[in-house]
Design an enzyme around this catalytic site. Structure first.
Site: not given
Length: 314
Positions: A151, A245, A275
């Site tokens: 991320s 996502e 995620h």
């Protein structure tokens, strides 16, 4: 062809969709969010079997070191944790860090880099650079180092590679990014297509994250949005993301940009995965499979392990 989505994955997505996603709003209390994530991590520590964990300092930062029991040294993964640049810590990513250490037969170093909004960009990037320099200063071969992150940490992986390239520093052997957030302008088509499908992330939250991390900055600056950087000459990269996502197309477009720049890059889009599902490897079979894929990728590219480790402070 992958196996059907597991019952565990379906349950996880339901828990995220109905228990977590509704709590995410366009203007959450960032410091409260950070405390909640940290508290959850304390209640659910994850130490994979046959892996030892220790505290250390490196590059002037506190960090955690994960290594297979009996490991002789010589390989390192610099893991940059996610948390939207405002949350997360080495504690929150112990499971994935330990499993990568075991699978890739390497030390995984997870630095406690500075977080926004108290420390906006480029604090986290500067911290990541300091740790990478420290690995080199300890005599570790660049061919024995990999970068990995999820991320926001995936963003930092690519931003750090661009910074290393700009400064003429030796690049690592490989890089792995899990659902990286590489376009802060939010132009990926999946932002619209997957707004309802994504069981975890809220599109409305992304501007808040960007404002906290890079207030007043041009979001197309490659140090913020590596998708727009000069990617030529980067090491082999593996990107994994979930098909539902909102950040799916950050991964897809980054993969396309890497290939266009002549970089050896692989992309895996895992259907129905949330995620950074790799963090749930304790009970999620798809997470364990994904980490095995990452480990195989790294083992094929990292220089064989040698002597010595990263146990001393720096």
């Amino acid at each position: 062809m992958r196996e059907p989505v597991s019952a565990q994955a379906r349950l996880l997505c339901m828990a995220l969709r109905y228990g977590v996603k509704p709590r995410l709003t366009a203007n959450p209390d960032l410091l409260r969010l950070r405390r909640q994530i940290d508290a959850i991590a304390r209640l659910a520590p994850d130490l994979p079997k046959n892996v030892e964990r220790s505290a250390m300092r490196i590059g002037g930062l506190a960090a955690e070191r994960h290594a297979p029991i009996g490991y002789g040294g010589g390989r390192a993964i610099l893991y940059l944790h996610g948390g939207a640049f405002v949350a997360g810590s080495p504690r929150t990513h112990r499971g994935v860090a330990g499993r990568l250490a075991r699978g890739a037969r390497a030390e995984t170093i997870v630095p406690d880099y500075r977080l926004a909004p108290e420390h906006p960009h480029p604090a986290s990037l500067e911290d990541s650079l300091a740790v990478y320099r420290a690995l080199l200063d300890r005599g570790l071969s660049p061919a024995a180092i990999a970068l990995a992150g999820d991320s926001a940490g995936g963003n930092l992986v690519f931003a750090l590679l661009l910074r290393l390239k700009a400064e003429g520093l030796p690049l690592p052997a490989a890089a792995v990014a899990l659902s990286p957030f590489v376009d802060m302008s939010g132009k990926g088509e999946s932002m619209r297509q997957n707004a309802l499908l994504d069981p975890f992330l809220q599109v409305a939250c992304l501007p808040m994250v960007v404002d906290a991390y890079a207030p007043g900055r041009d979001v197309r600056d490659p140090s913020l949005s590596p998708l727009f950087g000069d990617l030529a000459g980067l090491p082999p990269c593996l990107i994994q993301c979930g098909g539902d996502e909102i950040l799916r197309d950050d991964s897809v477009r980054m993969h396309q940009a890497l290939l266009a720049a002549g970089v050896a890059a692989e992309l895996e889009v895992w259907p129905k995965m949330p995620h950074v599902w790799q963090a749930f490897a304790r009970f999620l079979p798809e997470a364990r499979s994904a980490i095995r894929r990452i480990s195989s990728f790294l083992n094929a590219r990292l220089e064989p392990a040698g002597e010595g480790g990263l146990t001393e402070a720096a």
